[in-house]
Design a protein around this motif. Structure first.
Motif, PDB file in Angstrom:
ATOM      1  N   MET A  63       0.840  -1.186   0.000  1.00 32.29           N
ATOM      2  CA  MET A  63       0.000   0.000   0.000  1.00 32.29           C
ATOM      3  C   MET A  63       0.877   1.239   0.000  1.00 32.29           C
ATOM      4  SD  MET A  63      -2.983  -1.397   0.059  1.00 32.29           S
ATOM      5  CE  MET A  63      -3.979   0.086   0.270  1.00 32.29           C
ATOM      6  N   GLY A  64       0.318   2.330  -0.505  1.00 33.73           N
ATOM      7  CA  GLY A  64       1.114   3.542  -0.523  1.00 33.73           C
ATOM      8  C   GLY A  64       0.278   4.789  -0.652  1.00 33.73           C
ATOM      9  N   TRP A  65       0.908   5.893  -0.386  1.00 38.02           N
ATOM     10  CA  TRP A  65       0.329   7.221  -0.596  1.00 38.02           C
ATOM     11  C   TRP A  65       1.205   7.974  -1.578  1.00 38.02           C
ATOM     12  CZ3 TRP A  65      -4.304   8.833   1.185  1.00 38.02           C
ATOM     13  CH2 TRP A  65      -4.880   8.133   2.233  1.00 38.02           C
ATOM     14  N   TYR A  66       0.567   8.600  -2.541  1.00 39.86           N
ATOM     15  CA  TYR A  66       1.226   9.446  -3.524  1.00 39.86           C
ATOM     16  C   TYR A  66       0.537  10.806  -3.501  1.00 39.86           C
ATOM     17  CZ  TYR A  66       3.420   5.233  -5.412  1.00 39.86           C
ATOM     18  OH  TYR A  66       4.159   4.094  -5.573  1.00 39.86           O
ATOM     19  N   ARG A  67       1.192  11.802  -4.084  1.00 41.38           N
ATOM     20  CA  ARG A  67       0.568  13.114  -4.169  1.00 41.38           C
ATOM     21  C   ARG A  67       0.912  13.781  -5.487  1.00 41.38           C
ATOM     22  NH1 ARG A  67       4.088  16.285   0.524  1.00 41.38           N
ATOM     23  NH2 ARG A  67       6.053  16.464  -0.663  1.00 41.38           N
ATOM     24  N   GLN A  68       0.031  14.689  -5.871  1.00 43.11           N
ATOM     25  CA  GLN A  68       0.240  15.431  -7.108  1.00 43.11           C
ATOM     26  C   GLN A  68      -0.153  16.883  -6.884  1.00 43.11           C
ATOM     27  OE1 GLN A  68      -1.695  13.809 -10.598  1.00 43.11           O
ATOM     28  NE2 GLN A  68      -0.275  14.860 -11.957  1.00 43.11           N
ATOM     29  N   ALA A  69       0.832  17.751  -7.004  1.00 45.42           N
ATOM     30  CA  ALA A  69       0.591  19.186  -6.895  1.00 45.42           C
ATOM     31  C   ALA A  69       0.281  19.747  -8.279  1.00 45.42           C
ATOM     32  CB  ALA A  69       1.813  19.874  -6.300  1.00 45.42           C
ATOM     33  N   PRO A  70      -0.384  20.892  -8.346  1.00 46.06           N
ATOM     34  CA  PRO A  70      -0.717  21.479  -9.652  1.00 46.06           C
ATOM     35  C   PRO A  70       0.525  21.673 -10.519  1.00 46.06           C
ATOM     36  CG  PRO A  70      -1.903  22.603  -7.911  1.00 46.06           C
ATOM     37  CD  PRO A  70      -0.939  21.671  -7.231  1.00 46.06           C
ATOM     38  N   GLY A  71       0.456  21.203 -11.751  1.00 42.08           N
ATOM     39  CA  GLY A  71       1.555  21.379 -12.687  1.00 42.08           C
ATOM     40  C   GLY A  71       2.735  20.453 -12.468  1.00 42.08           C
ATOM     41  N   LYS A  72       2.586  19.508 -11.532  1.00 39.81           N
ATOM     42  CA  LYS A  72       3.692  18.598 -11.241  1.00 39.81           C
ATOM     43  C   LYS A  72       3.264  17.157 -11.455  1.00 39.81           C
ATOM     44  CE  LYS A  72       6.128  21.551  -7.943  1.00 39.81           C
ATOM     45  NZ  LYS A  72       6.770  21.606  -6.590  1.00 39.81           N
ATOM     46  N   GLN A  73       4.245  16.274 -11.562  1.00 34.78           N
ATOM     47  CA  GLN A  73       3.951  14.864 -11.699  1.00 34.78           C
ATOM     48  C   GLN A  73       3.582  14.263 -10.349  1.00 34.78           C
ATOM     49  OE1 GLN A  73       7.468  13.147 -13.596  1.00 34.78           O
ATOM     50  NE2 GLN A  73       6.486  13.295 -15.594  1.00 34.78           N
ATOM     51  N   ARG A  74       2.844  13.177 -10.410  1.00 37.74           N
ATOM     52  CA  ARG A  74       2.519  12.449  -9.186  1.00 37.74           C
ATOM     53  C   ARG A  74       3.807  11.870  -8.608  1.00 37.74           C
ATOM     54  NH1 ARG A  74      -2.694   8.567  -9.221  1.00 37.74           N
ATOM     55  NH2 ARG A  74      -3.451  10.511 -10.166  1.00 37.74           N
ATOM     56  N   GLU A  75       3.944  11.985  -7.284  1.00 38.25           N
ATOM     57  CA  GLU A  75       5.155  11.508  -6.632  1.00 38.25           C
ATOM     58  C   GLU A  75       4.833  10.633  -5.435  1.00 38.25           C
ATOM     59  OE1 GLU A  75       7.458  14.794  -5.160  1.00 38.25           O
ATOM     60  OE2 GLU A  75       5.916  15.428  -3.736  1.00 38.25           O
ATOM     61  N   LEU A  76       5.753   9.734  -5.149  1.00 39.04           N
ATOM     62  CA  LEU A  76       5.594   8.855  -3.995  1.00 39.04           C
ATOM     63  C   LEU A  76       5.764   9.642  -2.707  1.00 39.04           C
ATOM     64  CD1 LEU A  76       7.136   5.367  -3.530  1.00 39.04           C
ATOM     65  CD2 LEU A  76       7.562   7.112  -1.807  1.00 39.04           C
ATOM     66  N   VAL A  77       4.906   9.353  -1.747  1.00 37.32           N
ATOM     67  CA  VAL A  77       5.022   9.952  -0.416  1.00 37.32           C
ATOM     68  C   VAL A  77       5.493   8.897   0.586  1.00 37.32           C
ATOM     69  CG1 VAL A  77       3.784  11.080   1.465  1.00 37.32           C
ATOM     70  CG2 VAL A  77       3.218  11.647  -0.912  1.00 37.32           C
ATOM     71  N   TYR A 113      -1.276  -8.636  -6.243  1.00 36.91           N
ATOM     72  CA  TYR A 113      -1.076  -9.643  -7.284  1.00 36.91           C
ATOM     73  C   TYR A 113      -0.849  -8.981  -8.652  1.00 36.91           C
ATOM     74  CZ  TYR A 113      -2.444 -13.057  -3.817  1.00 36.91           C
ATOM     75  OH  TYR A 113      -2.502 -13.840  -2.695  1.00 36.91           O
ATOM     76  N   GLY A 114       0.031  -7.972  -8.657  1.00 36.64           N
ATOM     77  CA  GLY A 114       0.416  -7.335  -9.905  1.00 36.64           C
ATOM     78  C   GLY A 114      -0.538  -6.287 -10.430  1.00 36.64           C
ATOM     79  N   ARG A 115      -1.638  -6.071  -9.741  1.00 34.44           N
ATOM     80  CA  ARG A 115      -2.621  -5.090 -10.199  1.00 34.44           C
ATOM     81  C   ARG A 115      -2.514  -3.817  -9.367  1.00 34.44           C
ATOM     82  NH1 ARG A 115      -8.113  -4.929 -12.469  1.00 34.44           N
ATOM     83  NH2 ARG A 115      -9.067  -3.000 -11.704  1.00 34.44           N
ATOM     84  N   ASP A 116      -2.497  -2.691 -10.064  1.00 36.07           N
ATOM     85  CA  ASP A 116      -2.457  -1.392  -9.408  1.00 36.07           C
ATOM     86  C   ASP A 116      -3.852  -0.774  -9.364  1.00 36.07           C
ATOM     87  OD1 ASP A 116       0.599  -0.985 -11.077  1.00 36.07           O
ATOM     88  OD2 ASP A 116       0.383  -1.070  -8.901  1.00 36.07           O
ATOM     89  N   ASP A 117      -4.249  -0.325  -8.192  1.00 34.44           N
ATOM     90  CA  ASP A 117      -5.510   0.401  -8.042  1.00 34.44           C
ATOM     91  C   ASP A 117      -5.254   1.712  -7.304  1.00 34.44           C
ATOM     92  OD1 ASP A 117      -6.838  -2.731  -7.876  1.00 34.44           O
ATOM     93  OD2 ASP A 117      -7.827  -1.223  -9.129  1.00 34.44           O
ATOM     94  N   TRP A 118      -6.074   2.706  -7.618  1.00 36.50           N
ATOM     95  CA  TRP A 118      -5.925   4.040  -7.042  1.00 36.50           C
ATOM     96  C   TRP A 118      -7.250   4.527  -6.483  1.00 36.50           C
ATOM     97  CZ3 TRP A 118      -1.172   6.452  -6.971  1.00 36.50           C
ATOM     98  CH2 TRP A 118      -0.191   5.924  -7.812  1.00 36.50           C
ATOM     99  N   GLY A 119      -7.149   5.319  -5.430  1.00 42.26           N
ATOM    100  CA  GLY A 119      -8.320   6.004  -4.927  1.00 42.26           C
ATOM    101  C   GLY A 119      -8.580   7.259  -5.739  1.00 42.26           C
ATOM    102  N   GLN A 120      -9.641   7.956  -5.376  1.00 39.94           N
ATOM    103  CA  GLN A 120     -10.051   9.130  -6.135  1.00 39.94           C
ATOM    104  C   GLN A 120      -9.258  10.369  -5.744  1.00 39.94           C
ATOM    105  OE1 GLN A 120     -11.584   8.076  -3.472  1.00 39.94           O
ATOM    106  NE2 GLN A 120     -12.037   9.912  -2.260  1.00 39.94           N
ATOM    107  N   GLY A 121      -8.561  10.316  -4.641  1.00 36.17           N
ATOM    108  CA  GLY A 121      -7.756  11.442  -4.188  1.00 36.17           C
ATOM    109  C   GLY A 121      -8.477  12.318  -3.174  1.00 36.17           C
ATOM    110  N   THR A 122      -7.696  12.924  -2.320  1.00 33.93           N
ATOM    111  CA  THR A 122      -8.229  13.871  -1.331  1.00 33.93           C
ATOM    112  C   THR A 122      -7.298  15.085  -1.290  1.00 33.93           C
ATOM    113  OG1 THR A 122      -9.018  14.126   0.954  1.00 33.93           O
ATOM    114  CG2 THR A 122      -7.045  12.786   0.644  1.00 33.93           C
ATOM    115  N   GLN A 123      -7.890  16.267  -1.295  1.00 34.71           N
ATOM    116  CA  GLN A 123      -7.115  17.500  -1.362  1.00 34.71           C
ATOM    117  C   GLN A 123      -6.580  17.876   0.014  1.00 34.71           C
ATOM    118  OE1 GLN A 123      -6.409  19.680  -4.129  1.00 34.71           O
ATOM    119  NE2 GLN A 123      -5.052  20.632  -2.615  1.00 34.71           N
ATOM    120  N   VAL A 124      -5.298  18.198   0.056  1.00 34.32           N
ATOM    121  CA  VAL A 124      -4.666  18.752   1.250  1.00 34.32           C
ATOM    122  C   VAL A 124      -4.103  20.119   0.876  1.00 34.32           C
ATOM    123  CG1 VAL A 124      -2.754  18.537   2.873  1.00 34.32           C
ATOM    124  CG2 VAL A 124      -4.104  16.517   2.259  1.00 34.32           C
TER     125      VAL A 124
END
Length: 118
Positions: free
Chosen positions: A34-48, A103-114
């Motif tokens: 499991m993991g948390w990632y973030r994406q700021a405006p104009g930037k790529q998604r990054e690992l947190v 099992y090799g499958r990636d799933d993502w949540g819808q995101g939450t704004q901070v």
């Protein structure tokens, strides 16, 4: 397929704290990373932060920018992963996404704004 639902985002002043939650639709933590990632405006998604599966020992990994301030954890009974964020900075402002690899499958949540105000 795994559905992930995040919650806990919001507006906080610099120096404050927030706790994000991510609840999975299935009991996967024994074998899922499991993991948390973030994406700021104009930037790529990054690992947190990431945490390996229970069966793999549950080791954690953090981006250098959040080490010592953020903590990832999980509650298998609640099927929930948490991200405790302390000493927040304006540069932590982003949409935060929960991620699972099962099992090799990636799933993502819808995101939450901070949003961290200075």
């Amino acid at each position: 397929q795994v559905q992930l639902v995040e919650s806990g985002g919001g507006l906080v002043q610099a120096g404050g704290s927030l706790r994000l939650s991510c609840t999975a639709s299935r009991s996967i933590f024994s074998t899922a990373a499991m993991g948390w990632y973030r994406q700021a405006p104009g930037k790529q998604r990054e690992l947190v932060a990431t945490i390996t599966s229970v069966n793999s020992g549950g080791s954690t990994n953090y981006a250098d920018s959040v080490k010592g301030r953020f903590t990832i954890s999980r509650d298998s009974a609640k099927k929930t992963v948490y991200l405790q964020m302390n000493s927040l900075k304006p540069e932590d402002t982003a949409v935060y996404y929960c991620h699972s690899r099962w099992y090799g499958r990636d799933d993502w949540g819808q995101g939450t704004q901070v949003t961290v105000s200075s």
